[in-house]
Design a protein around this motif. Structure first.
Motif, PDB file in Angstrom:
ATOM      1  N   SER A 168      -4.487   1.684   8.867  1.00 21.03           N
ATOM      2  CA  SER A 168      -5.770   1.298   9.448  1.00 21.03           C
ATOM      3  C   SER A 168      -5.614   1.100  10.942  1.00 21.03           C
ATOM      4  O   SER A 168      -4.670   0.443  11.398  1.00 21.03           O
ATOM      5  N   TYR A 169      -6.535   1.682  11.721  1.00 18.10           N
ATOM      6  CA  TYR A 169      -6.562   1.392  13.154  1.00 18.10           C
ATOM      7  C   TYR A 169      -6.802  -0.099  13.346  1.00 18.10           C
ATOM      8  O   TYR A 169      -7.545  -0.729  12.585  1.00 18.10           O
ATOM      9  N   ASP A 173      -1.773  -0.567  11.139  1.00 21.84           N
ATOM     10  CA  ASP A 173      -1.277   0.678  11.721  1.00 21.84           C
ATOM     11  C   ASP A 173       0.240   0.664  11.805  1.00 21.84           C
ATOM     12  O   ASP A 173       0.909  -0.168  11.174  1.00 21.84           O
ATOM     13  N   CYS A 174       0.802   1.570  12.602  1.00 21.02           N
ATOM     14  CA  CYS A 174       2.253   1.772  12.625  1.00 21.02           C
ATOM     15  C   CYS A 174       3.031   0.513  13.000  1.00 21.02           C
ATOM     16  O   CYS A 174       4.015   0.159  12.348  1.00 21.02           O
ATOM     17  N   GLY A 175       2.588  -0.193  14.056  1.00 27.55           N
ATOM     18  CA  GLY A 175       3.308  -1.376  14.493  1.00 27.55           C
ATOM     19  C   GLY A 175       3.168  -2.536  13.542  1.00 27.55           C
ATOM     20  O   GLY A 175       4.119  -3.301  13.326  1.00 27.55           O
ATOM     21  N   VAL A 176       1.996  -2.685  12.955  1.00 19.38           N
ATOM     22  CA  VAL A 176       1.758  -3.744  11.970  1.00 19.38           C
ATOM     23  C   VAL A 176       2.667  -3.541  10.761  1.00 19.38           C
ATOM     24  O   VAL A 176       3.308  -4.476  10.266  1.00 19.38           O
ATOM     25  N   ARG A 226     -13.510   1.755  16.256  1.00 21.83           N
ATOM     26  CA  ARG A 226     -12.985   2.987  15.651  1.00 21.83           C
ATOM     27  C   ARG A 226     -13.144   2.984  14.131  1.00 21.83           C
ATOM     28  O   ARG A 226     -12.383   3.648  13.426  1.00 21.83           O
ATOM     29  N   PHE A 227     -14.134   2.252  13.633  1.00 17.65           N
ATOM     30  CA  PHE A 227     -14.269   2.132  12.184  1.00 17.65           C
ATOM     31  C   PHE A 227     -14.526   3.485  11.530  1.00 17.65           C
ATOM     32  O   PHE A 227     -13.988   3.776  10.446  1.00 17.65           O
ATOM     33  N   TYR A 228     -15.353   4.329  12.157  1.00 13.19           N
ATOM     34  CA  TYR A 228     -15.665   5.633  11.567  1.00 13.19           C
ATOM     35  C   TYR A 228     -14.424   6.522  11.529  1.00 13.19           C
ATOM     36  O   TYR A 228     -14.098   7.118  10.490  1.00 13.19           O
ATOM     37  N   GLU A 229     -13.715   6.633  12.664  1.00 13.14           N
ATOM     38  CA  GLU A 229     -12.507   7.463  12.723  1.00 13.14           C
ATOM     39  C   GLU A 229     -11.476   6.997  11.693  1.00 13.14           C
ATOM     40  O   GLU A 229     -10.790   7.813  11.062  1.00 13.14           O
ATOM     41  N   ASN A 230     -11.388   5.668  11.509  1.00 14.96           N
ATOM     42  CA  ASN A 230     -10.429   5.118  10.567  1.00 14.96           C
ATOM     43  C   ASN A 230     -10.773   5.507   9.128  1.00 14.96           C
ATOM     44  O   ASN A 230      -9.904   5.888   8.339  1.00 14.96           O
ATOM     45  N   LEU A 231     -12.053   5.438   8.780  1.00 13.96           N
ATOM     46  CA  LEU A 231     -12.480   5.801   7.430  1.00 13.96           C
ATOM     47  C   LEU A 231     -12.218   7.277   7.142  1.00 13.96           C
ATOM     48  O   LEU A 231     -11.772   7.640   6.046  1.00 13.96           O
TER      49      LEU A 231
END
Length: 459
Positions: free
Chosen positions: A303-304, A325-328, A109-114
């Motif tokens: 970040s995903y 991300d949210c949990g991290v 999911r690198f593209y979606e994350n960027l």
């Protein structure tokens, strides 16, 4: 099957680590089997057994794109994208990558994350998804209207109805075999009441107790062709609005929910240094918690993530890499609070609206005389990056009503227990699926959650 993840705090043999870091996963697995064939300490054996599963997950499909494929994705989606830009994004740790057989591969999911986290790149997208753009705008309006409602009324209660499904992808379907399936449902909690199961398919075998730390419905049956497992439920959800005042904090505070929980909630040397730097000489729990919240929301880039199971210590990963991300982000906040004598704990389940329903994690912390209050660092960080200080401040102490909490703790067994190592042994928001001799990864499953309705009710 081994379920205790606490042994992840044990270091790996150097040669296993070398092979893993180079991306020689086959070689790393062979090295692990070599160690396991010997008479070694039990703690090391358990650590190596976990690592064998981690390598299997990472090497399956978490990092599918070669450098050339990643460049093609960016170039075909973004106007005038240059190779040196991808190299720069890799160098500054904006695009998640690893070595596989010595070559760079990017996360799925690198593209979606960027695009999600970098407005300069999002502005260059050649074909904009109008639905996504409108949905994001509507999400901000929905959250802000909830904040206004909460402040005006002092709280809010809604009646929520959700439908969740899970099924094996066709190529992983083993028709006629016995399957064991778990789907998360609401945990009866301080903000959740009147939980009712409205429908299911097939018939539910058992339902976990209302106070289960990770609550699920459980199915056990012989798998049919193209079979989908479904549960539909409703519940009442209530949260109060609170404004935390450091001047009103009690002189005596409780001492529960302060312990370490290996391998993730750990008071590591680096996290101790960070805590001390942020805390200074301050002792007021509201001020301390706010300092930790401010650090996470302003310094950690959303970040995903790859599967949590593949990270050795999630809060330290977040604090060192300053992304997650949210949990991290929630686990870093929880750990910093506990290190400072502030009780803190986990909540997770779904964020559910008519525009989007999906997995989400957040946190709670306890301050007398207020009791348990909320902190959602990822929602707070999103507001801060958007320049919305009102919403940023709101998510320190408060939560919205668009939630379905299924889990109150991490790393807890289901009731009944899952036989094989879970796809997510840390948390449970999507469900789990296993045959008698092996479980399925999330890449082998189709999972869907849908908000059916949400209505305000008087409380």
């Amino acid at each position: 099957m081994y379920q205790d993840l606490s042994f992840m705090k044990i270091p790996l043999p150097e040669d296993v680590l070398k092979l893993k870091n180079y991306g020689d996963f086959d070689g790393a697995q062979k090295m692990i089997q070599h160690f396991l064939s010997k008479d070694i300490p039990m703690a090391l054996r358990k650590r190596l057994e976990i690592e064998s599963e981690i390598i299997r997950v990472v090497g399956t499909d978490e990092y599918p794109y070669t450098y050339e494929e990643a460049l093609e994705i960016m170039s075909s989606h973004l106007k005038d994208f240059k190779e040196e830009e991808l190299q720069y994004l890799k160098e500054i740790s904006a695009a998640d990558w690893i070595y596989i057989d010595g070559k760079v591969h990017f996360q799925r999911r690198f593209y979606e994350n960027l695009i999600k986290t970098r407005p300069d790149l999002a502005a260059r997208v050649m074909v904009v998804d109008v639905d996504d753009a409108q949905g994001n705008e509507l999400k901000q309006k929905l959250l802000n209207s909830n904040i206004q409602y909460m402040k005006e009324h002092g709280g809010r209660t809604v009646h929520t109805r959700i439908r969740s499904t899970i099924k094996a992808k066709k190529e992983f379907e083993e028709v006629g075999r016995k399957v064991r399936v778990h789907l998360p449902i609401p945990k009866v909690y301080e903000q959740v009441s009147n939980v009712k199961i409205l429908a299911s398919s097939p018939e539910i075998t058992s339902i976990a107790p209302e106070d289960a730390p990770q609550r699920t419905v459980y199915f056990e049956t012989e798998l049919k062709s193209d079979q989908e497992f479904m549960v539909e439920y409703e519940f009442d959800y209530h949260v109060n609005y609170v404004e935390l005042d450091p001047e009103k904090v009690s002189s005596e505070q409780p001492d529960f929910c302060l312990e370490e929980q290996a391998p993730h909630i750990m008071f590591t040397p680096y996290l101790r240094e960070l805590r001390d730097e942020l805390a200074g000489d301050e002792t007021n729990p509201v001020i301390l918690a706010r300092r930790f919240y401010d650090f996470v929301t302003t310094k950690v880039m959303y970040s995903y993530m790859r599967e949590y199971f593949t990270i050795e210590c999630i809060p330290e990963y977040c604090a060192v890499n300053q992304k997650g991300d949210c949990g991290v982000q929630a686990l870093l906040f929880i750990t910093l609070c506990r290190m400072s004598g502030i009780p803190a704990r986990w909540q997770s389940g779904l964020y559910a609206t008519e525009y989007y329903t999906g997995c989400h994690d957040w946190s709670q912390f306890y301050v007398a005389p207020y009791g348990w209050v909320f902190a959602d660092p990822s929602f707070g960080g999103s507001a801060w990056r958007a320049g919305d200080k009102n919403r940023w401040n709101y998510y320190f102490g408060n939560l919205d009503v668009f939630r379905m909490p299924a889990n109150s703790e991490i790393q807890k067994e289901f009731i009944p227990e899952k036989k094989w190592l879970r796809g997510d042994p840390i948390d449970n928001q999507r469900g789990e699926f296993e045959y008698e001799d092996h479980g399925l990864l999330y890449s082998q499953l189709e999972v869907h959650q849908e908000l059916i309705s949400m209505e305000d009710i008087e409380k």
